[in-house]
Structure formats: C-alpha cells, structure tokens
Motif scaffolding. Sequence first.
Motif, PDB file in Angstrom:
ATOM      1  N   SER A 129      14.163  65.091  78.558  1.00 20.85           N
ATOM      2  CA  SER A 129      14.288  65.027  77.103  1.00 20.85           C
ATOM      3  C   SER A 129      15.534  65.792  76.679  1.00 20.85           C
ATOM      4  O   SER A 129      16.043  66.640  77.416  1.00 20.85           O
TER       5      SER A 129
ATOM      6  N   ILE B  52      16.655  63.911  68.661  1.00 23.46           N
ATOM      7  CA  ILE B  52      15.762  64.173  69.782  1.00 23.46           C
ATOM      8  C   ILE B  52      15.533  62.857  70.512  1.00 23.46           C
ATOM      9  O   ILE B  52      15.221  61.848  69.878  1.00 23.46           O
TER      10      ILE B  52
ATOM     11  N   ARG C 126      17.536  67.490  73.052  1.00 22.81           N
ATOM     12  CA  ARG C 126      17.622  67.825  71.635  1.00 22.81           C
ATOM     13  C   ARG C 126      19.085  68.155  71.348  1.00 22.81           C
ATOM     14  O   ARG C 126      19.672  69.016  72.023  1.00 22.81           O
TER      15      ARG C 126
ATOM     16  N   LEU D 154      23.455  71.005  72.938  1.00 24.49           N
ATOM     17  CA  LEU D 154      22.441  70.155  73.565  1.00 24.49           C
ATOM     18  C   LEU D 154      21.442  71.026  74.311  1.00 24.49           C
ATOM     19  O   LEU D 154      21.838  71.951  75.044  1.00 24.49           O
ATOM     20  N   ASP D 155      20.177  70.721  74.149  1.00 23.56           N
ATOM     21  CA  ASP D 155      19.091  71.388  74.884  1.00 23.56           C
ATOM     22  C   ASP D 155      18.477  70.320  75.786  1.00 23.56           C
ATOM     23  O   ASP D 155      17.792  69.417  75.303  1.00 23.56           O
ATOM     24  N   LEU D 156      18.750  70.408  77.078  1.00 20.45           N
ATOM     25  CA  LEU D 156      18.338  69.361  78.018  1.00 20.45           C
ATOM     26  C   LEU D 156      17.269  69.874  78.967  1.00 20.45           C
ATOM     27  O   LEU D 156      17.330  71.018  79.429  1.00 20.45           O
TER      28      LEU D 156
ATOM     29  N   LEU E  55      21.919  69.332  68.573  1.00 20.96           N
ATOM     30  CA  LEU E  55      22.238  69.915  67.271  1.00 20.96           C
ATOM     31  C   LEU E  55      23.648  69.493  66.896  1.00 20.96           C
ATOM     32  O   LEU E  55      24.586  69.740  67.658  1.00 20.96           O
TER      33      LEU E  55
ATOM     34  N   HIS F 279      20.358  66.689  63.429  1.00 21.21           N
ATOM     35  CA  HIS F 279      19.955  66.850  64.819  1.00 21.21           C
ATOM     36  C   HIS F 279      19.265  65.580  65.302  1.00 21.21           C
ATOM     37  O   HIS F 279      18.873  64.729  64.503  1.00 21.21           O
TER      38      HIS F 279
END
Lengths: 351, 349
Positions: free
Chosen positions: B263, B274, B265, B157-159, B267, B272
């Motif tokens: 937001s 968003i 993203r 996770l890209d937070l 994986l 994936h």
Amino acid sequence: MAAHSGEVGIAVVGTGSFAEEHLRAFAQIPETRVRWVIGHNLDRARAVATLAPGARVAASLEEALRDPEVVAVDVVTATPTHAALTIQAGQSGRHVHVEKPAALSLADLDAMIDATEGAGQSLLVGQTVRFQPAVSALGAASRGGEIGTPRLAHITWYTGHAWPGGWRAWQLDPTQSGGHPVHNGTHIIDAATWLLDDEPVEVFARGVRTFSPAMESPDSFHIQLRTRNGSLATLELCYALRSRGDILRRLVVVGTEGTLTHSTSHEDGLHSDATTAPPPSVEGALRIQLAHWLDVIHGTARPAVTTTQVRAALATALAAQRSLISGRRERVEDVPGYTPEPQIPTRGAAS
Amino acid sequence: MSTRLRTVLISGVRHAADYLRILADDDRVHLVGLIEEVGAPDWIRADSRAVAEAAGLHYSEVDDAAALASSLSGVDLAVVCSEPVRHARLAEATLGAGVDVLVDKPVATTLGDADRVLAAAQSNGCMCAVMNRTLAPATQRLRSWVGAGHVGLPRHLDLEFFASGAHFSTSVERPELVVDPALSGGGEILNFLGYSVDLAYAATGLDVVEVHAFADALFLEPHRLNTVEDTAVISLLLERDVTVSITLGRVPYAPGGTATTSSARLLGSHGHAIVSDDEPAVTRFGAQGATTLADDAGQVAARAYLHDVVTSVLGRTSPQYDITDARRTAVVIDAVYRAVRTGDVVRIS
C-alpha cells in the motif's frame, strides 16, 4: 500515592482552545468540579470559564492553590510553562495532569516527577492517543499476547492542517515547542513505545514542509527507530492534510504470531457541509483520559501512562529532533539527562 | 523474426512456473525449451528439468556461456529464471549472443553486475527487460492521479510491502533461494525493495539521493540462520527534497488478503492519495471467519508486464521498464545495504 475520595476540585491552567476541550470533557465526568480557570488574560479566562459554571478565574496558579478544595491541577498551557506549573502544583500537594509533551528536557521532566510522584501525588501526562478506542483495543491485544511478541510497528498519523496563530504560533518555534517530533511526535512515539513494549535506542528522522518552506518545524515527518530488543518501527506524522478536520490513522503491529491493524479509512464517516465528526475510533478519547485521571486520583486505577514510559518517549522525541537537524541517525542515550530505564517493559501492567 | 516469439527459459528454479503459465496463455509466444547449465548443482538441474517436463518443454543443458550463446540460435527471447546470483552472468551471455532477454528480479545481486548487464544491452543493441511490479493496478492508479495534478506536487510517500511468512514454503520454490546469500545474494531488501523504489519513481519521476535504513531478522528462523534480514525500515530522500519511508518484510502474517500486500500513501502539496494492492476486494464470511477475495497484484502485474515485453520484442519497441530502470533501483538497493552496514545515511552521487 495519596488517594482522594469524593468530588475532585480542579484548577485548569490555560485558556487556549485545548483548555476549552478539557473543560467540555470535565463537564461530562461525574465527581469533578472545575473551581478555577487560570490565565494571564482575565477576560479570556472569564470567557473560557463559562464552560465550567461556578468556576472562578485568576491570573496565577498561586491564587487557586490557596483554595483548599482544589485537589488537582490540569496544566493545558504552552510547553515551556509545563515544568514550572507542574512543580508548583506538585509541591503544594496537588495531583497533576499535564498536556503532552510533558516537558522540553529530561531534566525538567525529572523535576516534575520528583515534585509530584516523588511527593506522593499522581502525575498523568496527556497521551490522548492511548485512550482512543481503537488504539486502546489494539494495545490491549498487542500487550495481551495475542500476536506473540510485537516486533514491528508502522504508524501513519495524518491530520488536516492545524496551525492556529499563523506565524505568531509558539508551536512553530522549536525553542518553545521542542520541534515537531517533540510537540506532536510524542503521540506516535509514545504509541510505538507502548505497543512494542520496549524502549527506543536509535532513531532517524526526516521532515517535509508542505505548508511553507519557511517553517522552522516541518509540518510532516517520519521517524524510524530501533528498540533495545531490536524491534523496528516506522512512524509517520503529518499535520498538513488539505481539508481541516481530515484524519487518516493507520496502525500496523506485527508480532511473532500475528498482525494487528486498524485504519480510519475503513470507518464510516459522519459528514455534512458544515463539519465532519471524528471517526468512532478517535472520538471521546479526551473524556476517557480525564476520567482515568480521576480514577487515579481516587486510587481506583494505576496510571495507564507511566512516567517511565513518558520519559522514554520524550527522550526518543528529543533524539528524533536532533536527527531532524543533524540528518544522521541519533542514539537516544546521547540526549542530555538520559539514563536507561530497565523497568520500561510493563507487559501485563495496567493499560 | 518468426511470427510467433520463439522463447526459451534459461534455468527454471525461480518464478519459472508462474511465467511459463502466463506465457503459455499468450498466442504470440512459442515456448521452445528450457536450458540449464551443466555445472549447476544437481538439485538446480533437477528442479529445472522438472519445471520443463511439467510444462511439456524440451530440456537441455549447456557447458558454459559460449555454449549457451550458440544454443540460442533462432531464439527471439530468453527468460532468465535462475537463482539471483546467476541472473547477471546469464543475461550478459544472452545479450552477447544478440538475443533479447527478460531477467527475473533482482536483475543482479551487486551494482557492478547490474552495470555490466546494462553495458551488454547497450553494446549489443538488445532489449533487456527486468521483472517488476510497476504495472500493478494500484501503482498505475497512483501514477495517473499524480499525473493528472490532483495532489499538486508529490512531497512524501509512505510505502509498505509485506509478504506472509506463513506462505514461505509454498510461495517460494525453495526458501534458500531467498535466504541463502550464496544463491540469493542477500535478504528481503534485495528481494523486495525494488518494488517500493520502483513505485516511488513511478509516482514522482525523481531519483534517490540519500538513504538510511534499519534491518534485521525479526521473525523467521531461515533468515536468522542465514544472517539475512527479513524486515527493514528505510528512509529515502529524493531529488527536490521529496521524502519516502518504506516498511517492508517477510513477516509471519502479512495484513492482506493475498500472499503479498502493498500500500502507498502519498502526501502532495495540494492533497493526498492512498492506494492498495489489496483493493478492490470482496469479503466472504464462513466457518473459517472472514476471507478476502482479491486478485494477487503480483500476478496481475507479472501478466501485464510479460504482455508488454512480448509486444515490445515483436514490435521492436522498448518495454515500459527495462535494465535502465532496474539499474536505477539497483543503485538504491546497494546504498541501502551500505547504510545498514555503516549505521548511517548514505549519499548517492
């Protein structure tokens, strides 16, 4: 630096798919003539050379360097060969363009710089990201002072899967690729170094293997870093999106007086059942990059990607690879061969 | 229990106006007053009194925790809206009185305090709800998408969570409530990180096992003067080798259409996803350039959660997020501060 006027004769070293991309790009740039395509497999070299009508093929760079019309050498090979080829070309008085990552160690990079810039020729490293239209615009705004002083970067760099060669691929072997933070991470590390206009001093990296747990190099990872002046960054890289050709690029740069963002998710796409075109923010970057190299050779531009910046990005990437293995925060100064480069900040320089 | 939920606020210096506005719109709620501690600083008592008067609520003061407990007779729900360093003590006193409580975030400023609140809730058999953003539409959307199996198994996770410093003087009642450690207990990690940690848990159902963090006061003078962070970049390792990166901060101009923007993203093994709190949105063009028209996700989430809490108290059920969840997040926040102090990774046992 010794400038060259008129048509530039080029030897392209490498016969892989990216070498083909280079040849297609050169075909669109006036005043270039690819005279040689170099590859160990001459049949493959001949096939690739069809993209550059009139080009001859050879199994070694030495043969091409005997051609006095060759002014410049474009090194598009596996990373372990970059140093020797660049040094060979530089010592013969040629300008050199070398794909990223430039080298697997700072010692190799220093030797490459000595053999090229040190002898009066140019050395341009193919940090293609810098030449992508959206990144270029974002960098111009950031470095031009439009958001005050940039202090925080968040770069998300996701790509549809790209692991050619299966398990035979040299890119999977950290001893040949340097590890994923070096092999592809230099894209985003260089972008962060450039956008923040500062040199990283500490990094932490964590990887994820989505393709296969047996991969030595994780296909995805994130790096977090602190720069010499205390700026921070999160850098995300993934080469494992499910659809080949898929792209998600997102950049956020926060400054003391504003914030810049760009995301490919906001761009219209060109799709068909057969293929997907790159978004306009990405398309054409390689041609722009190689055209810039020609300008450098002609003496009409200074390198947009300086070797000082390349050195800082490579040192950071090597530190990130160390972090990936150690699981700890790593200092960039602990990378063998590291020396601080006080001239890294180049606000207002050519971009 | 009364037909309508007899509800009091305990202190009113942080987020009280927002919560009162939402609760006042709920026909199931009867707001009966606002209680403050007589020992609180004068400005806190004045601010709490002003909030009560603006809402038409009875304002009263109590001498100590024992007096607070006795003042809660007949109350169904207490909402703690004090400065963060008093959250845990006021929650414990309320739970000790056998009254259900909703505590503003963060539930506590130390892990030890969070443990005590959890113990008080368990020993008294009361509900302890804690404000959070997990019912924000983007979070729910992501959780549902993962739950439906569309991305396979989550792997990363890209937070990102940002608040605009440009709104600092209006979005926060008093800046010192966030930056003065004597009131806030910490900086923006304590203030905001819970949102991202909660989102990671909502999307994966996995606990955090290791953290690393860089943090600093990069932008805002109040944070710098109080030596608390306004920005942090944080790496989490979850169970099953799932990873999370978090980029958070109160920055001069957050890249969104509302005061806060968030937001994610994700994986997955097979795809994936968003999501963004800023969407859906409409863009208006005028003399001032482009303006984004979007709901404030924080307000949407608060409204949904307060509705859930009231439903839970009335129905004697558990809310979707309570002290057990908040304590899990407090463990991570505690570890992140230790990582910042030590400059190294911190394992969570």
